[in-house]
Design an enzyme around this catalytic site. Sequence first.
Site, PDB file in Angstrom:
ATOM      1  N   GLU A   1       2.178 -13.347  12.059  1.00 29.32           N
ATOM      2  CA  GLU A   1       2.704 -12.198  12.792  1.00 29.32           C
ATOM      3  C   GLU A   1       2.501 -10.963  11.915  1.00 29.32           C
ATOM      4  OE1 GLU A   1       3.739 -12.191  15.876  1.00 29.32           O
ATOM      5  OE2 GLU A   1       3.393 -14.351  16.015  1.00 29.32           O
TER       6      GLU A   1
ATOM      7  N   HIS B   1       2.061   3.505  -9.109  1.00 30.34           N
ATOM      8  CA  HIS B   1       1.854   2.069  -9.330  1.00 30.34           C
ATOM      9  C   HIS B   1       3.015   1.479 -10.132  1.00 30.34           C
ATOM     10  CE1 HIS B   1      -1.981   2.313  -7.440  1.00 30.34           C
ATOM     11  NE2 HIS B   1      -2.551   3.040  -8.377  1.00 30.34           N
TER      12      HIS B   1
ATOM     13  N   ASP C   1       0.837  -1.217   0.000  1.00 29.72           N
ATOM     14  CA  ASP C   1       0.000   0.000   0.000  1.00 29.72           C
ATOM     15  C   ASP C   1       0.868   1.262   0.000  1.00 29.72           C
ATOM     16  OD1 ASP C   1      -2.405   1.344  -0.025  1.00 29.72           O
ATOM     17  OD2 ASP C   1      -2.567   1.407   2.161  1.00 29.72           O
TER      18      ASP C   1
ATOM     19  N   LEU D   1      11.055 -20.293  -5.309  1.00 23.73           N
ATOM     20  CA  LEU D   1      10.145 -19.373  -4.611  1.00 23.73           C
ATOM     21  C   LEU D   1       8.761 -19.473  -5.241  1.00 23.73           C
ATOM     22  CD1 LEU D   1       9.787 -16.830  -2.637  1.00 23.73           C
ATOM     23  CD2 LEU D   1      10.162 -15.450  -4.678  1.00 23.73           C
TER      24      LEU D   1
ATOM     25  N   GLU E   1     -12.298  -4.636  -3.958  1.00 19.40           N
ATOM     26  CA  GLU E   1     -12.891  -3.302  -3.784  1.00 19.40           C
ATOM     27  C   GLU E   1     -12.197  -2.236  -4.634  1.00 19.40           C
ATOM     28  OE1 GLU E   1     -12.002  -5.314  -1.071  1.00 19.40           O
ATOM     29  OE2 GLU E   1     -14.072  -6.015  -0.890  1.00 19.40           O
TER      30      GLU E   1
HETATM   31  C1  IPE Z   1      -5.287  -2.656  -0.109  1.00 24.39           C
HETATM   32  O1  IPE Z   1      -5.015  -1.311  -0.228  1.00 24.39           O
HETATM   33  C2  IPE Z   1      -5.274  -3.321  -1.460  1.00 24.39           C
HETATM   34  C3  IPE Z   1      -3.977  -3.435  -2.104  1.00 24.39           C
HETATM   35  C4  IPE Z   1      -2.819  -3.044  -1.625  1.00 24.39           C
HETATM   36  C5  IPE Z   1      -4.000  -4.051  -3.406  1.00 24.39           C
HETATM   37  P1  IPE Z   1      -6.194  -0.219  -0.347  1.00 24.39           P
HETATM   38  O2  IPE Z   1      -5.510   1.088  -0.539  1.00 24.39           O
HETATM   39  O3  IPE Z   1      -7.163  -0.617  -1.380  1.00 24.39           O
HETATM   40  O4  IPE Z   1      -6.883  -0.307   1.079  1.00 24.39           O
HETATM   41  P2  IPE Z   1      -7.805   0.741   1.829  1.00 24.39           P
HETATM   42  O5  IPE Z   1      -8.848   1.186   0.858  1.00 24.39           O
HETATM   43  O6  IPE Z   1      -6.933   1.892   2.258  1.00 24.39           O
HETATM   44  O7  IPE Z   1      -8.336   0.005   3.012  1.00 24.39           O
HETATM   45  C1  IPE Z   2      -1.734   0.233  -3.302  1.00 27.90           C
HETATM   46  O1  IPE Z   2      -1.460   1.588  -3.327  1.00 27.90           O
HETATM   47  C2  IPE Z   2      -1.935  -0.347  -4.673  1.00 27.90           C
HETATM   48  C3  IPE Z   2      -3.324  -0.672  -5.006  1.00 27.90           C
HETATM   49  C4  IPE Z   2      -4.315  -0.633  -4.180  1.00 27.90           C
HETATM   50  C5  IPE Z   2      -3.607  -1.075  -6.370  1.00 27.90           C
HETATM   51  P1  IPE Z   2      -2.623   2.654  -3.296  1.00 27.90           P
HETATM   52  O2  IPE Z   2      -3.014   2.978  -4.695  1.00 27.90           O
HETATM   53  O3  IPE Z   2      -3.735   2.222  -2.427  1.00 27.90           O
HETATM   54  O4  IPE Z   2      -1.859   3.883  -2.660  1.00 27.90           O
HETATM   55  P2  IPE Z   2      -2.446   4.913  -1.586  1.00 27.90           P
HETATM   56  O5  IPE Z   2      -2.891   4.116  -0.403  1.00 27.90           O
HETATM   57  O6  IPE Z   2      -3.586   5.645  -2.237  1.00 27.90           O
HETATM   58  O7  IPE Z   2      -1.282   5.809  -1.288  1.00 27.90           O
HETATM   59 MG    MG Z   3      -4.111   2.462  -0.457  1.00 26.27          MG
END
Ligand code: IPE
Ligand code: IPE
Ligand code: MG
Length: 250
Positions: free
Chosen positions: A197, A34, A17, A128, A64
């Site tokens: 963990e 990304h 994330d 892996l 989602e």
């Molecule tokens: C979780 O991150 C999904 C991925 C890393 C693919 P999100 O950015 O979608 O999660 P929320 O919306 O902050 O909970």
């Molecule tokens: C996680 O990074 C990747 C996906 C959910 C595809 P985010 O796109 O959620 O990045 P933030 O949380 O908005 O910074």
């Molecule tokens: Mg995110």
Amino acid sequence: MAILSPIVPHHVAIVMDGNGRWATKRFLPRIAGHKQGVNSLTRCVQACLERGIRVLTVFAFSSENWNRPSEEVSGLMKLLALSLSKEVQSLNANGVRIYFVGNREPLSEKVQAGLAQAERMTSGNQRLIFNVCFNYGGRWDIAQAAQRLSSRGEAITELALDRAMALAHVPDPDLLIRTGGELRLSNFLLWQAAYSELYFSDKLWPSFDEAALDEAIAVFRTRERRFGQTPGQLNGKVNGRDKNQNAEVA
Ligand code: IPE
Ligand code: IPE
Ligand code: MG
């Protein structure tokens, strides 16, 4: 002796994330974050290989995430296809076996064929196991497993469900890392993370490097995994006494 965590966890799972925030901080479009996230993942796979980690499971796109703006969703779909074509050869050469975990139905036929081809191509590798969770959700997984059992007329037991889940080919994760500072699972591995963990890092995924992974592993090694038992049991003691002294206790 206490059961200390082994030097490296067997199975590491990561919620990658923070890509969007990484880009926004640099006045770049979110998709640039990304793309940088894919680079970070490539490095992470290499680091796992070097450290002898046997299973890596990453959250790349959640059930989602379809709710994001359509240009971000289509950018992520394109990035999946592009990254596949760019990375599969070298993953294969490095002994990585790829699995795509999640609901493939809504993906284009071309992307689905690419995923199947990458899985086939790497199916003989053993160094892996690399699970890429794409259009994945923990609730989807539990529901699809239950659905599968019910369609076969099988009883829904813990063991049967476990075997019908999308990650039945690997043991549960030992260490679950989430980058980006949020303290939640966001529908990742709801079933399999029961005794993982948990480790939360404030680093945004594109900045999560080898040193950050080593820090997570170092913290993991300090954890005492009890699986419901008491610390005394893990130390070979019952009610604070050595097991072999039990005769005296009684
Ligand atoms: C979780 O991150 C999904 C991925 C890393 C693919 P999100 O950015 O979608 O999660 P929320 O919306 O902050 O909970
Ligand atoms: C996680 O990074 C990747 C996906 C959910 C595809 P985010 O796109 O959620 O990045 P933030 O949380 O908005 O910074
Ligand atoms: Mg995110």
